[in-house]
Design a protein around this motif. Structure first.
Motif, PDB file in Angstrom:
ATOM      1  N   GLU A 162      16.862  26.662 -56.218  1.00  0.00           N
ATOM      2  CA  GLU A 162      17.525  25.712 -57.125  1.00  0.00           C
ATOM      3  C   GLU A 162      18.818  26.313 -57.670  1.00  0.00           C
ATOM      4  O   GLU A 162      19.861  25.674 -57.701  1.00  0.00           O
ATOM      5  N   LEU A 163      18.720  27.582 -58.098  1.00  0.00           N
ATOM      6  CA  LEU A 163      19.918  28.238 -58.632  1.00  0.00           C
ATOM      7  C   LEU A 163      20.995  28.394 -57.556  1.00  0.00           C
ATOM      8  O   LEU A 163      22.184  28.262 -57.826  1.00  0.00           O
ATOM      9  N   TRP A 173      36.213  38.602 -62.286  1.00  0.00           N
ATOM     10  CA  TRP A 173      34.853  39.126 -62.049  1.00  0.00           C
ATOM     11  C   TRP A 173      33.852  37.975 -62.183  1.00  0.00           C
ATOM     12  O   TRP A 173      33.203  37.807 -63.230  1.00  0.00           O
ATOM     13  N   PRO A 174      33.739  37.158 -61.141  1.00  0.00           N
ATOM     14  CA  PRO A 174      32.785  36.051 -61.247  1.00  0.00           C
ATOM     15  C   PRO A 174      31.351  36.559 -61.334  1.00  0.00           C
ATOM     16  O   PRO A 174      30.967  37.487 -60.618  1.00  0.00           O
ATOM     17  N   CYS A 175      30.566  35.993 -62.220  1.00  0.00           N
ATOM     18  CA  CYS A 175      29.141  36.295 -62.333  1.00  0.00           C
ATOM     19  C   CYS A 175      28.501  35.183 -63.160  1.00  0.00           C
ATOM     20  O   CYS A 175      29.172  34.212 -63.510  1.00  0.00           O
ATOM     21  N   ASN A 176      27.235  35.310 -63.447  1.00  0.00           N
ATOM     22  CA  ASN A 176      26.540  34.264 -64.185  1.00  0.00           C
ATOM     23  C   ASN A 176      25.674  34.924 -65.265  1.00  0.00           C
ATOM     24  O   ASN A 176      25.117  35.990 -65.020  1.00  0.00           O
ATOM     25  N   ASP A 177      25.548  34.273 -66.413  1.00  0.00           N
ATOM     26  CA  ASP A 177      24.702  34.849 -67.468  1.00  0.00           C
ATOM     27  C   ASP A 177      23.243  34.919 -67.031  1.00  0.00           C
ATOM     28  O   ASP A 177      22.487  35.785 -67.476  1.00  0.00           O
ATOM     29  N   THR A 178      22.840  34.001 -66.182  1.00  0.00           N
ATOM     30  CA  THR A 178      21.478  34.040 -65.636  1.00  0.00           C
ATOM     31  C   THR A 178      21.468  35.018 -64.466  1.00  0.00           C
ATOM     32  O   THR A 178      22.316  34.926 -63.587  1.00  0.00           O
ATOM     33  N   GLY A 211      23.631  36.257 -59.698  1.00  0.00           N
ATOM     34  CA  GLY A 211      24.285  36.262 -61.005  1.00  0.00           C
ATOM     35  C   GLY A 211      25.053  37.509 -61.401  1.00  0.00           C
ATOM     36  O   GLY A 211      25.771  37.486 -62.396  1.00  0.00           O
ATOM     37  N   SER A 212      24.895  38.627 -60.665  1.00  0.00           N
ATOM     38  CA  SER A 212      25.566  39.870 -61.063  1.00  0.00           C
ATOM     39  C   SER A 212      26.362  40.428 -59.891  1.00  0.00           C
ATOM     40  O   SER A 212      25.930  40.318 -58.741  1.00  0.00           O
ATOM     41  N   ALA A 213      27.500  41.053 -60.196  1.00  0.00           N
ATOM     42  CA  ALA A 213      28.246  41.753 -59.141  1.00  0.00           C
ATOM     43  C   ALA A 213      28.229  43.254 -59.379  1.00  0.00           C
ATOM     44  O   ALA A 213      28.860  44.013 -58.676  1.00  0.00           O
TER      45      ALA A 213
END
Ligand code: OXD
Ligand code: MN
Length: 610
Positions: free
Chosen positions: A119-120, A201-206, A222-224
């Motif tokens: 889903e994510l 620095w694209p990323c996501n809080d989740t 979500g993390s780089a």
């Protein structure tokens, strides 16, 4: 050949490209359908490809070139301030049975986790390129090597992988089924709307770092940041590999690997497990203070160990680069690392100087004027705080290390003569001791504790149990893992010589809070004692904890005999407490705690009371 396909629905190999097995094509096709990238780039690991990725990242503002006169072909990246360390709370082992993940891992049902991730991940690569990165951990074709493929929508991650592992198209020719490679899926979770301008620095809080041991699969969302995103490192080479190792009869360990040569030109290979940021990289590049001694580097973070054809334990470093902690690295503490960072390096979250070079705490006693801090703001030392993030990193290839041992390419690995366990303890634990035998050594490994550092999220300074320095990295129940270590002893005992096991603690402090032992190159004195033990040249004193040095070479050191005594002191009361804490921790494994470990706990208790 490095290929970018603009239309991701055209997935059949283009002419001139290597034959890629259907199992890979089908897997990539399904991911493309799910994550909807704009284009696909099949990586080949070439220098041209690295140059292309670098160009993309500089244009995007992710990488900032350093002054080429000072540090050629080197770049600085500044992450999102929230994406600076491994996220252990978001790291999951999704084995079919919860009990197989054990009490030290987060667990989620694999089907539920897959659903959540799907889903994510739906549409998560919109506007981005999906890079397909084929890699080998260890020399390709080595009996100890393993293959994997990482897909990622981060050019920064793809470029770091170029340095950290052997990225090569030769992998395609060796993947012959779904079974002999590990699937690594990574997305920063930051889809771009049409015409949306990207951030540096694209990323996501989740965030999710999820491992599916039975499916040989990793999903990171979500993390780089390094340990979360460079999946061959912690996720594959430790978490998934530890599961493979248990099944196949070998060990995947959070260990440095060095070759130590004495003045008599006798060489011994040693592995050492320390929790994160306890100076493993410094140890791996040690410049011995003792004349005539040499330490050569084979690895600084991960070692894979397996019985060789001769029945002796052998080891390789599965990685091809260093992802080292920058702060604390300086000409005094690690001149070899300072030299190897002359160029061709990626720095993440360090400070930069007015001249366009890098700086971090510990590189020089004073911060130079005119620094830009790791967030990109002018640094004002008067306000306190760090110029470089405490977990800032350098990425650089192994070949740049001047102390690299020639054996690093040996597909058979090197014979392991000694295994060292260590932690960061300001009290209680002696500078060095030798285990009574293999099972006792395994017990010492199982009860390592260390004061926490900035490498992972969590309270810095708090003591936590970190068995074998594998607490965040063991892909299965740690009780079973301890049992596997005991079993390995049984295997090795039958076929060859067992490596000897030692425990060290460089970090004991005096009443004024100062480190007593000078550390770094002076640690060669401890290595000398170990080698003397291996050669049967020195006696040792029995203590309830193991064999302590009867004498240690401290000639020329500004260390008094009393201080040495403190360093080697075993206080029965302190150790009663220590043992109680260890027992409480070990009891969390319940019926999965091997009888051999309980037996060692009991006999240590008895010895302490004698
Ligand atoms: C590392 C760690 O990054 O152990 O090596 O956290
Ligand atoms: Mn590590």
């Amino acid at each position: 050949m490095s290929i970018t396909q603009k239309n991701p629905t055209l997935l059949s190999p283009l002419s001139g490209s290597p034959i890629i097995h259907d199992c890979v094509q089908d897997w990539v096709n399904a991911l493309v359908e799910l994550m909807e990238p704009d284009s696909i780039h099949w990586c080949d690991g070439s220098a041209e490809e690295a140059a292309h990725l670098t160009r993309v990242l500089v244009e995007q503002g992710t990488l900032h070139p350093l002054n080429p006169d000072l540090r050629p072909n080197s770049y600085v990246a500044r992450s999102e301030p929230s994406d600076v360390a491994r996220v252990e709370a978001r790291t999951y082992i999704c084995s079919r049975e919860e009990a197989d993940a054990g009490p030290t891992n987060n667990w989620e049902d694999p089907e539920l986790m897959r659903e959540k991730l799907r889903e994510l991940a739906r549409g998560s690569m919109a506007g981005r390129t999906l890079y397909v990165v084929p890699f080998s951990l260890g020399p390709l074709g080595s009996p100890l090597a393993r293959m994997g493929v990482q897909v990622t929508d981060s050019a920064y991650v793809a470029l770091n992988l170029h340095i950290m592992v052997r990225v090569t198209e030769e992998v395609w020719g060796r993947i012959d089924s779904g079974a002999n490679w590990v699937k690594c899926v990574h997305t920063v979770g930051a889809p771009l709307a049409p015409h949306q301008v990207d951030v540096a620095w694209p990323c996501n809080d989740t965030k999710y770092i999820s491992h599916f041991p039975e499916g040989r699969e990793i999903w990171s969302y979500g993390s780089a940041y390094g340990g979360n995103a460079l999946l061959p490192k912690k996720a594959f080479a430790l978490r998934i590999a530890s599961v493979l190792a248990k099944e196949e009869g070998w060990l995947a360990e959070h260990m440095l690997l060095v070759k130590v040569t004495s003045p008599e030109q006798k060489s011994y290979n040693m592995v050492a497990a320390f929790p994160s940021a306890c100076g493993k990289t410094n140890f791996a590049m040690m410049q011995p203070s003792l004349p005539g001694w040499k330490v050569e580097t084979l690895g600084d973070d991960i070692a894979w160990l397996a019985p060789g054809k001769d029945g002796r334990l052998r080891a390789i470093n599965p990685e091809a680069g260093f992802f080292g902690v920058a702060p604390g690295t300086g000409p005094g503490t690690n001149p070899v690392a300072m030299d190897m960072l002359w160029g061709n390096a990626i720095f993440t979250n360090v400070a930069t100087t007015a001249e366009g070079d890098v700086w971090w705490e510990g590189q020089s006693p004073e911060a130079p004027e005119g620094l830009t801090d790791w967030k990109g703001d002018p640094f004002n030392p008067a306000l306190g705080g760090h110029a470089a993030h405490p977990n800032s990193r350098f990425t650089v290839g192994l070949e740049q290390c001047s102390t690299l041992a020639p054996e690093w390419m040996d597909p058979e690995g090197v014979v392991v003569d000694a295994i060292i366990f260590g932690g960061r303890r300001s009290s209680t634990v002696p500078l060095v001791l030798e285990a009574r035998d293999w099972n006792h050594g395994v017990f010492l490994g199982a009860t390592i504790a260390s004061e926490q550092t900035a490498a992972a999220e969590g309270e810095v300074g708090k003591v936590r149990r970190d068995p074998f320095a594998m607490l965040p990295f063991c892909g299965y129940n740690m009780g079973d893992y301890m049992g596997h270590w005991l079993d390995m002893g049984n295997t090795l005992r039958k076929t060859g010589r067992l490596p000897r096991i030692f425990q060290v603690n460089w970090f004991r402090k005096d009443d004024a809070g100062r480190f007593i032992w000078p550390g770094f190159g002076e640690n060669s004195r401890v290595l000398e004692w170990m080698v003397n033990r291996l050669e049967g040249r020195v006696s040792a004193t029995a203590s309830p904890l193991g064999w302590l040095p009867t004498a240690l070479n401290i000639d020329g050191l500004a260390l008094s005999a009393e201080e040495l005594e403190v360093l080697l002191h075993v206080d029965p009361l302190e150790h009663e407490r220590e043992l109680k804490e260890a027992a409480t921790f070990l009891s969390t494994f319940g019926s999965r705690l091997p009888a051999g470990i309980s037996a060692e706990l009991e006999s240590t208790r008895v010895r302490l009371r004698q």
